[in-house]
Write a protein that holds these residues in place. Structure first.
Motif, PDB file in Angstrom:
ATOM      1  N   LYS A  27      14.052 -21.469 -29.946  1.00  0.00           N
ATOM      2  CA  LYS A  27      15.408 -21.937 -30.243  1.00  0.00           C
ATOM      3  C   LYS A  27      16.356 -21.694 -29.075  1.00  0.00           C
ATOM      4  N   ILE A  28      17.129 -22.710 -28.776  1.00  0.00           N
ATOM      5  CA  ILE A  28      18.183 -22.623 -27.764  1.00  0.00           C
ATOM      6  C   ILE A  28      19.506 -22.805 -28.503  1.00  0.00           C
ATOM      7  N   ASP A  29      20.465 -21.915 -28.247  1.00  0.00           N
ATOM      8  CA  ASP A  29      21.768 -22.024 -28.912  1.00  0.00           C
ATOM      9  C   ASP A  29      22.739 -22.898 -28.124  1.00  0.00           C
ATOM     10  N   MET A  30      22.685 -22.760 -26.797  1.00  0.00           N
ATOM     11  CA  MET A  30      23.617 -23.507 -25.937  1.00  0.00           C
ATOM     12  C   MET A  30      22.882 -24.090 -24.747  1.00  0.00           C
ATOM     13  N   VAL A  31      23.306 -25.286 -24.368  1.00  0.00           N
ATOM     14  CA  VAL A  31      22.831 -25.909 -23.140  1.00  0.00           C
ATOM     15  C   VAL A  31      24.023 -25.919 -22.188  1.00  0.00           C
ATOM     16  N   ASP A  32      23.873 -25.261 -21.047  1.00  0.00           N
ATOM     17  CA  ASP A  32      24.928 -25.157 -20.036  1.00  0.00           C
ATOM     18  C   ASP A  32      24.507 -26.052 -18.866  1.00  0.00           C
ATOM     19  N   GLY A  85      19.753 -27.127 -14.385  1.00  0.00           N
ATOM     20  CA  GLY A  85      20.116 -27.192 -12.966  1.00  0.00           C
ATOM     21  C   GLY A  85      20.364 -25.812 -12.390  1.00  0.00           C
ATOM     22  N   CYS A  86      19.710 -24.790 -12.954  1.00  0.00           N
ATOM     23  CA  CYS A  86      19.863 -23.405 -12.479  1.00  0.00           C
ATOM     24  C   CYS A  86      19.155 -23.248 -11.138  1.00  0.00           C
ATOM     25  N   SER A  87      19.917 -23.149 -10.082  1.00  0.00           N
ATOM     26  CA  SER A  87      19.354 -23.049  -8.738  1.00  0.00           C
ATOM     27  C   SER A  87      18.806 -21.655  -8.445  1.00  0.00           C
ATOM     28  N   PRO A  88      17.703 -21.584  -7.668  1.00  0.00           N
ATOM     29  CA  PRO A  88      17.209 -20.280  -7.230  1.00  0.00           C
ATOM     30  C   PRO A  88      18.088 -19.692  -6.120  1.00  0.00           C
ATOM     31  N   ASN A  89      18.958 -20.512  -5.536  1.00  0.00           N
ATOM     32  CA  ASN A  89      19.820 -20.100  -4.430  1.00  0.00           C
ATOM     33  C   ASN A  89      21.002 -19.279  -4.955  1.00  0.00           C
ATOM     34  N   GLU A  90      21.075 -18.014  -4.552  1.00  0.00           N
ATOM     35  CA  GLU A  90      22.126 -17.110  -5.027  1.00  0.00           C
ATOM     36  C   GLU A  90      23.531 -17.539  -4.633  1.00  0.00           C
ATOM     37  N   GLU A  91      23.639 -18.411  -3.635  1.00  0.00           N
ATOM     38  CA  GLU A  91      24.945 -18.914  -3.196  1.00  0.00           C
ATOM     39  C   GLU A  91      25.505 -19.968  -4.153  1.00  0.00           C
ATOM     40  N   LYS A  92      24.628 -20.594  -4.937  1.00  0.00           N
ATOM     41  CA  LYS A  92      25.043 -21.704  -5.808  1.00  0.00           C
ATOM     42  C   LYS A  92      25.692 -21.185  -7.088  1.00  0.00           C
ATOM     43  N   ALA A  93      26.698 -21.933  -7.558  1.00  0.00           N
ATOM     44  CA  ALA A  93      27.424 -21.550  -8.778  1.00  0.00           C
ATOM     45  C   ALA A  93      26.491 -21.396  -9.973  1.00  0.00           C
ATOM     46  N   SER A  94      25.504 -22.286 -10.112  1.00  0.00           N
ATOM     47  CA  SER A  94      24.616 -22.214 -11.277  1.00  0.00           C
ATOM     48  C   SER A  94      23.859 -20.887 -11.333  1.00  0.00           C
ATOM     49  N   ASN A  95      23.460 -20.381 -10.171  1.00  0.00           N
ATOM     50  CA  ASN A  95      22.749 -19.103 -10.105  1.00  0.00           C
ATOM     51  C   ASN A  95      23.707 -17.943 -10.429  1.00  0.00           C
ATOM     52  N   ARG A  96      24.899 -17.990  -9.856  1.00  0.00           N
ATOM     53  CA  ARG A  96      25.879 -16.917 -10.085  1.00  0.00           C
ATOM     54  C   ARG A  96      26.296 -16.859 -11.558  1.00  0.00           C
ATOM     55  N   VAL A  97      26.524 -18.031 -12.155  1.00  0.00           N
ATOM     56  CA  VAL A  97      26.926 -18.093 -13.566  1.00  0.00           C
ATOM     57  C   VAL A  97      25.783 -17.603 -14.458  1.00  0.00           C
ATOM     58  N   ALA A  98      24.559 -18.056 -14.181  1.00  0.00           N
ATOM     59  CA  ALA A  98      23.398 -17.625 -14.971  1.00  0.00           C
ATOM     60  C   ALA A  98      23.234 -16.109 -14.884  1.00  0.00           C
ATOM     61  N   ILE A 140      20.791 -19.278 -23.889  1.00  0.00           N
ATOM     62  CA  ILE A 140      21.440 -20.361 -23.137  1.00  0.00           C
ATOM     63  C   ILE A 140      20.464 -20.970 -22.139  1.00  0.00           C
ATOM     64  N   ALA A 141      20.198 -22.277 -22.295  1.00  0.00           N
ATOM     65  CA  ALA A 141      19.409 -23.001 -21.298  1.00  0.00           C
ATOM     66  C   ALA A 141      20.372 -23.432 -20.198  1.00  0.00           C
ATOM     67  N   ILE A 142      20.070 -23.051 -18.951  1.00  0.00           N
ATOM     68  CA  ILE A 142      20.917 -23.408 -17.811  1.00  0.00           C
ATOM     69  C   ILE A 142      20.262 -24.599 -17.115  1.00  0.00           C
ATOM     70  N   VAL A 186      16.380 -24.096 -16.322  1.00  0.00           N
ATOM     71  CA  VAL A 186      15.703 -25.393 -16.337  1.00  0.00           C
ATOM     72  C   VAL A 186      15.939 -26.000 -14.956  1.00  0.00           C
ATOM     73  N   TYR A 187      14.828 -26.182 -14.217  1.00  0.00           N
ATOM     74  CA  TYR A 187      14.921 -26.586 -12.810  1.00  0.00           C
ATOM     75  C   TYR A 187      13.605 -27.257 -12.428  1.00  0.00           C
ATOM     76  N   PRO A 188      13.641 -28.254 -11.524  1.00  0.00           N
ATOM     77  CA  PRO A 188      12.411 -28.995 -11.207  1.00  0.00           C
ATOM     78  C   PRO A 188      11.363 -28.210 -10.417  1.00  0.00           C
ATOM     79  N   LYS A 189      11.783 -27.136  -9.746  1.00  0.00           N
ATOM     80  CA  LYS A 189      10.855 -26.343  -8.941  1.00  0.00           C
ATOM     81  C   LYS A 189      10.976 -24.880  -9.363  1.00  0.00           C
ATOM     82  N   GLU A 190      10.192 -24.011  -8.713  1.00  0.00           N
ATOM     83  CA  GLU A 190      10.206 -22.561  -8.962  1.00  0.00           C
ATOM     84  C   GLU A 190       9.491 -22.220 -10.276  1.00  0.00           C
ATOM     85  N   ASP A 191       8.959 -21.009 -10.324  1.00  0.00           N
ATOM     86  CA  ASP A 191       8.315 -20.515 -11.542  1.00  0.00           C
ATOM     87  C   ASP A 191       9.199 -19.487 -12.218  1.00  0.00           C
ATOM     88  N   GLU A 192      10.050 -18.861 -11.393  1.00  0.00           N
ATOM     89  CA  GLU A 192      10.911 -17.807 -11.909  1.00  0.00           C
ATOM     90  C   GLU A 192      12.243 -17.841 -11.171  1.00  0.00           C
TER      91      GLU A 192
END
Length: 142
Positions: free
Chosen positions: A77-82, A29-42, A25-27, A55-61
């Protein structure tokens, strides 16, 4: 921009099938911020056994996974884009998914709907889930 009602969507049976057939699953807008929904869901999806690709504009990991700047850059191969991006960006993400040609499902998170882009995804042979949370849906089914 007005909120749209999702006119293109998968039912629960199809959602179960999507989860059963999804490994990567490619996430978007996956935020590095643990408070954000995208991070919690990922994090939840990773712990549920899926390979997540942030997939995010900054960060390496993020969450111990290599971060890519765009779908195009992911070399496997990516099966799902979230998607955790605003509705006006969803169309661009779906265009990118269609260009790749190897993505089975496009999923937009709670509150995110773009029916025009969703129709394009369906016409390209993808399953589409809109305005639902992958974590909530997976948790309800498993």
């Amino acid at each position: 921009m007005e909120c749209e009602f999702a006119t293109v969507n998968s039912d629960n049976e199809e959602i179960k099938e999507i989860f059963e057939n999804t490994k990567t699953i490619a996430i978007i807008g996956c935020s590095p911020n643990e408070e954000k929904a995208s991070n919690r869901v990922a994090n939840y999806l990773k712990n549920a056994g899926f390979k997540i690709v942030p997939v995010y504009p900054k960060e390496d990991e993020i969450l111990g996974e290599k971060v890519y700047r765009s779908l195009k850059e992911i070399p496997f191969k990516i099966d799902m884009v979230d998607i955790f991006r605003k509705p006006d960006v969803i169309g661009l993400v779906i265009d990118s998914a269609i260009e790749r040609g190897d993505i089975d499902t496009v999923w937009t998170q709670l509150g995110l709907v773009n029916n025009e882009a969703a129709k394009k995804a369906v016409e390209a042979g993808m399953k589409v889930v809109q305005n639902k949370c992958t974590k909530i849906e997976h948790n309800a089914l498993y």
